[in-house]
Structures are given as structure tokens and as C-alpha cells.
Design a protein around this motif. Structure first.
Motif, mmCIF file in Angstrom:
data_model
loop_
_atom_site.group_PDB
_atom_site.id
_atom_site.type_symbol
_atom_site.label_atom_id
_atom_site.label_comp_id
_atom_site.label_asym_id
_atom_site.label_seq_id
_atom_site.Cartn_x
_atom_site.Cartn_y
_atom_site.Cartn_z
ATOM 1 N N GLU A 189 0.822 -1.210 0.000
ATOM 2 C CA GLU A 189 0.000 0.000 0.000
ATOM 3 C C GLU A 189 0.857 1.261 0.000
ATOM 4 O O GLU A 189 0.554 2.239 -0.703
ATOM 5 N N TYR A 190 1.915 1.243 0.766
ATOM 6 C CA TYR A 190 2.853 2.371 0.840
ATOM 7 C C TYR A 190 3.547 2.565 -0.507
ATOM 8 O O TYR A 190 3.595 3.668 -1.059
ATOM 9 N N MET A 191 4.050 1.468 -1.067
ATOM 10 C CA MET A 191 4.715 1.515 -2.369
ATOM 11 C C MET A 191 3.754 2.003 -3.450
ATOM 12 O O MET A 191 4.118 2.837 -4.298
ATOM 13 N N HIS A 192 2.549 1.495 -3.464
ATOM 14 C CA HIS A 192 1.564 1.840 -4.483
ATOM 15 C C HIS A 192 1.287 3.341 -4.486
ATOM 16 O O HIS A 192 1.243 3.978 -5.553
ATOM 17 N N GLU A 193 1.122 3.910 -3.306
ATOM 18 C CA GLU A 193 0.813 5.343 -3.242
ATOM 19 C C GLU A 193 2.016 6.193 -3.634
ATOM 20 O O GLU A 193 1.876 7.182 -4.357
ATOM 21 N N ILE A 194 3.211 5.799 -3.177
ATOM 22 C CA ILE A 194 4.413 6.546 -3.587
ATOM 23 C C ILE A 194 4.578 6.473 -5.099
ATOM 24 O O ILE A 194 4.810 7.488 -5.770
ATOM 25 N N ALA A 195 4.456 5.270 -5.644
ATOM 26 C CA ALA A 195 4.654 5.084 -7.080
ATOM 27 C C ALA A 195 3.641 5.883 -7.889
ATOM 28 O O ALA A 195 3.970 6.447 -8.941
ATOM 29 N N SER A 196 2.406 5.930 -7.417
ATOM 30 C CA SER A 196 1.377 6.691 -8.123
ATOM 31 C C SER A 196 1.714 8.171 -8.145
ATOM 32 O O SER A 196 1.620 8.839 -9.189
ATOM 33 N N LYS A 197 2.106 8.703 -6.999
ATOM 34 C CA LYS A 197 2.462 10.125 -6.918
ATOM 35 C C LYS A 197 3.727 10.413 -7.718
ATOM 36 O O LYS A 197 3.832 11.448 -8.387
ATOM 37 N N ALA A 198 4.702 9.517 -7.638
ATOM 38 C CA ALA A 198 5.954 9.721 -8.360
ATOM 39 C C ALA A 198 5.705 9.722 -9.870
ATOM 40 O O ALA A 198 6.277 10.534 -10.605
ATOM 41 N N LYS A 199 4.852 8.821 -10.336
ATOM 42 C CA LYS A 199 4.530 8.763 -11.761
ATOM 43 C C LYS A 199 3.933 10.090 -12.224
ATOM 44 O O LYS A 199 4.259 10.596 -13.299
ATOM 45 N N GLY A 200 3.061 10.657 -11.388
ATOM 46 C CA GLY A 200 2.466 11.930 -11.719
ATOM 47 C C GLY A 200 3.458 13.074 -11.756
ATOM 48 O O GLY A 200 3.205 14.106 -12.392
ATOM 49 N N GLU A 201 4.586 12.902 -11.078
ATOM 50 C CA GLU A 201 5.634 13.924 -11.048
ATOM 51 C C GLU A 201 6.697 13.688 -12.120
ATOM 52 O O GLU A 201 7.712 14.376 -12.154
ATOM 53 N N GLY A 202 6.473 12.681 -12.975
ATOM 54 C CA GLY A 202 7.437 12.384 -14.030
ATOM 55 C C GLY A 202 8.647 11.612 -13.562
ATOM 56 O O GLY A 202 9.671 11.574 -14.254
ATOM 57 N N MET A 203 8.549 10.961 -12.400
ATOM 58 C CA MET A 203 9.652 10.174 -11.863
ATOM 59 C C MET A 203 9.490 8.705 -12.263
ATOM 60 O O MET A 203 8.401 8.265 -12.632
ATOM 61 N N ALA A 204 10.574 7.956 -12.175
ATOM 62 C CA ALA A 204 10.554 6.534 -12.515
ATOM 63 C C ALA A 204 10.451 5.688 -11.253
ATOM 64 O O ALA A 204 10.942 6.076 -10.186
ATOM 65 N N ASN A 205 9.818 4.524 -11.372
ATOM 66 C CA ASN A 205 9.654 3.582 -10.261
ATOM 67 C C ASN A 205 10.239 2.228 -10.620
ATOM 68 O O ASN A 205 9.888 1.648 -11.662
ATOM 69 N N LEU A 206 11.131 1.730 -9.759
ATOM 70 C CA LEU A 206 11.764 0.435 -9.967
ATOM 71 C C LEU A 206 11.439 -0.488 -8.802
ATOM 72 O O LEU A 206 11.421 -0.060 -7.649
ATOM 73 N N LEU A 207 11.216 -1.738 -9.100
ATOM 74 C CA LEU A 207 10.840 -2.737 -8.100
ATOM 75 C C LEU A 207 11.790 -3.915 -8.156
ATOM 76 O O LEU A 207 12.026 -4.474 -9.236
ATOM 77 N N HIS A 208 12.369 -4.289 -7.003
ATOM 78 C CA HIS A 208 13.096 -5.554 -6.902
ATOM 79 C C HIS A 208 12.360 -6.396 -5.877
ATOM 80 O O HIS A 208 12.233 -6.014 -4.715
ATOM 81 N N THR A 209 11.896 -7.566 -6.295
ATOM 82 C CA THR A 209 10.965 -8.340 -5.489
ATOM 83 C C THR A 209 11.148 -9.830 -5.706
ATOM 84 O O THR A 209 11.654 -10.264 -6.744
ATOM 85 N N ALA A 210 10.709 -10.607 -4.721
ATOM 86 C CA ALA A 210 10.619 -12.054 -4.892
ATOM 87 C C ALA A 210 9.338 -12.429 -5.626
ATOM 88 O O ALA A 210 9.128 -13.597 -5.955
#
Length: 388
Positions: A189-210
């Protein structure tokens, strides 16, 4: 079968260090956070122990008797009031499911994207990395176990709501955010909200996950991602059950979802001597990647260092990594890397068209790039990735 975790694990980082069996722990491998403190680049932000802002999660379904069922990962933990999920950071509070991993990262730091590792995204750029306590797997070779395998009460964390994360990244001159080093699935939930806001600001989102995540939440997250590196920890279902604490098939399903959703995908496999480094399994894994995901998905074979519950094993011989890389290339994978062997030829990116090195690396340092507009500078072959 539904899962839940009724007791806190009494095995602490301090207890483990007392055994003298640490080997190469997270601190030896570059360090994530020191005992009693969180590592951060967040200026004067003060850390406090424990979670700071539990919030209700939409990924729970109500059950009879005030029970709840988590619908985020394949475990689908069913929780009675007061009970926590296996991941340690999801809890039933009075018949409602809460996340204890919202807005309180135990790790906030600046990294080169190559460290995550991403070799086909913005070479030489830097990212703000975030992670919290908790994990929905229990790898015996966990490299960040003193963060991922403990309760949030046992760590110092920062009060950083999404807006503050983005502001801090901008003030640091960073335009890339990464959710990595712990398991981002548990702070979804935390990641989702940050990523959504970052996308709106023209920033990139990277995920490293299992990638131990159900398809529905993963599909909801995918449009916000610019890249994902998935740990495929082996290619034997029994190895996954014994050494990882989960099932392999949901990870394979997640890989296909990410590919279908158009997310740039890279993969990492740590080769552990005697456990997941058999030639047949490696060949079968590489063949599956080629058939189901495509030959152009970058694959990183990473060296194992003895730590956590496998401190008695030796580090991976370079010859094993070489053999795995040769196998992957013979099967038809076009971009195969060797990680954690500084100076190895396998750190470089080679053009599948002409065979020339187009990105040369030493560790996390970019030595030379021979590309133009996402193409090989010599023969013009298009190289998959995010280059701008």
C-alpha cells in the motif's frame, strides 16, 4: 491453505551474531542498517523504534467472527482479532485488516541502479531506495534478514509518508525511486501510493521483489512501474518449499504478468552451492525464461556468500557462475550477467547482433557506453530497456 503467524520469532539479530556464525551478513555485504538504527539519507529525520502509522488495507476480506483474510499474496493468511500474518506487518485489529508497514521505512538511501541490479535502465543513474520490516517468505539465505525477518517493533524506522519521500528524492536531485532490498510486497500500500504520486511527477519507479504476490494486486501496480527485477530463487518446487518457505508457481505466474503488462523485466538468481546450482535445473530455468518470457529478458546469476542460516556453506565458485552463464547463452538468452564478481566479463552488456560490448562495467561503475537512442552503436541492433 491459509496461513497465519501466532507467535513472534524469538530468534533475534543479536542472538545470531552471538553464535559467531554470521559469515557475510548484510552489514558485510554493504550494510543496510546498523543495530538499533535505520540507515537513511533523509537528512535530519529522526528514527523511532516500531511502526508509526498503521492504516487499514483494502486487500483484506472480512470473515465471520471478526476474522479477516489477506488477499495480497498467495498465502492468503486468515487472521483472528489480534493476530498477525506470516509477513509480520499485516494484522487483524478488531475485525479489520491493517498494514503496519505504511509510511515507516527502515531503509532510505541513495544507490546506483546497478546495485539493485538493473543493467538495462538508465545506466549510471542513482535512485532513492526504500524498504520496511517484514517479508512473506523465509529464505534460509536471506541477505537482509535483520530487517526482513524481524517484527517492526524491533527496528528503528522513519516517519515518511509518500509526499515526504518524493520531496526528499527531489531535494536530493533524484528522479528514480526504487522499492528494494527488503520485500516490497509486504509494504504494498505504501509503495503503491508513492509510485502513483511519483509517476504523476514524471519520476521513474523500480521494483526488486521475490514476486510472491497475487496477480490482481500485481496488475494494479504494474502501470506505475518502469522496471522490475524478480528474484527467481531456483527452479525446483521442493527447493522453494524447503529453502524459501513458499511455492515456486506463483513466482512464475508473476513473471508472466509483469511481461504481459509491458513492464521492463530483469531477473536475478543467487546460485547456492549444492542447493540450486545443478546443471539440469539451470538449463530448465533458462529454457522456461526463453519460451515463456522471451530471449531478451536480462538474467543476473549472483554469487552466494555464506550468511544467516547457511553460513556453513562456501561461497559460489566463479566456475559455477561461468557454467550457468554459458548454459543460459547456449539455450538462447541474449543478456546474461554475473553479479558480485567485480571485474568479471559477465558484468558487461554485449550486443546480441554483433557480439561487441556496448556497456562496460566494473562493479557498479559504468566505464563506457556504446549506444545511440537505445541501439548498438556499431550495428544498430535495438537493445531492450529504458535508456532515457
Amino acid at each position: 491453505m491459509p496461513h497465519s503467524r501466532r507467535k513472534r520469532d524469538p530468534w533475534s539479530r543479536r542472538d545470531f551474531l552471538k553464535t559467531g556464525a554470521c559469515g557475510f551478513c548484510a552489514l558485510c555485504l554493504g550494510g543496510l542498517h546498523g543495530e538499533g538504527s535505520a540507515q537513511t539519507s533523509a537528512g535530519s529525520a529522526a528514527a523511532s523504534k516500531g511502526f508509526v502509522n498503521p492504516v487499514p488495507s483494502p486487500w483484506f476480506r472480512e470473515l465471520s467472527g471478526n476474522g479477516v483474510k489477506c488477499r495480497l499474496c498467495p498465502r492468503e493468511c486468515e487472521l483472528s482479532p489480534g493476530e498477525r500474518a506470516v509477513c509480520r506487518v499485516r494484522e487483524n485489529r478488531g475485525g479489520r485488516g491493517y498494514t503496519l508497514a505504511y509510511g515507516n521505512p527502515a531503509l532510505v538511501r541513495e544507490d546506483p541502479v546497478e546495485r539493485l541490479p538493473f543493467f538495462h535502465i538508465l545506466p549510471g543513474s542513482r535512485t532513492l531506495s526504500l524498504s520496511t520490516a517484514g517479508c512473506n517468505l523465509s529464505c534460509s539465505f536471506c541477505e537482509v534478514w535483520d530487517m526482513a525477518q524481524v517484527d517492526p517493533e524491533d527496528l528503528y524506522a522513519y516517519d515518511m509518508p509518500p509526499e515526504r519521500v518524493i520531496r526528499h528524492a527531489k531535494e536530493s536531485g533524484l528522479s528514480v525511486l526504487s522499492y528494494a532490498f527488503g520485500e516490497p510486497a509486504v509494504f504494498y500500500e505504501y509503495m503503491h501510493e508513492i509510485a502513483s504520486k511519483a509517476k504523476g511527477e514524471g519520476m521513474a519507479n523500480l521494483l526488486h521483489t521475490a514476486a510472491y504476490l497475487r496477480p490482481e494486486p500485481l496488475r494494479d501496480l504494474a502501470p506505475r512501474l518502469d522496471g522490475a527485477n524478480v528474484d527467481l530463487k531456483g527452479f525446483d518446487p521442493q527447493f522453494y518449499r524447503d529453502a524459501v518457505g513458499g511455492e515456486m508457481q506463483p513466482v512464475l505466474d508473476s513473471l508472466k504478468v509483469l511481461r504481459e503488462q509491458g513492464v521492463h523485466l530483469e531477473m536475478t538468481t543467487i546460485l547456492i552451492p549444492g542447493l540450486n546450482d545443478g546443471d539440469e535445473d539451470i538449463e530448465a530455468m533458462c529454457d522456461w525464461i526463453r519460451r515463456e518470457l522471451g530471449p531478451d529478458v536480462p538474467l543476473h546469476f549472483s554469487r552466494f556468500y555464506p550468511l544467516y542460516q547457511l553460513s556453513h556453506l562456501p561461497q559460489t565458485p566463479v566456475s559455477t557462475l561461468d557454467r550457468a552463464r554459458d548454459t543460459a547463452r547456449r539455450v538462447g538468452l541474449e543478456f546474461v550477467y554475473v553479479a558480485r564478481v567485480t571485474g568479471h566479463e559477465g558484468e558487461n552488456t554485449f550486443c546480441p547482433g554483433c557480439g561487441e560490448p556496448i556497456i562496460e562495467r566494473t562493479g557498479f561503475i559504468i566505464d563506457r557506453v556504446r549506444m545511440e537512442e537505445g541501439k548498438c552503436g556499431r550495428c544498430g541492433t535495438r537493445i531492450p530497456g529504458r535508456w532515457n
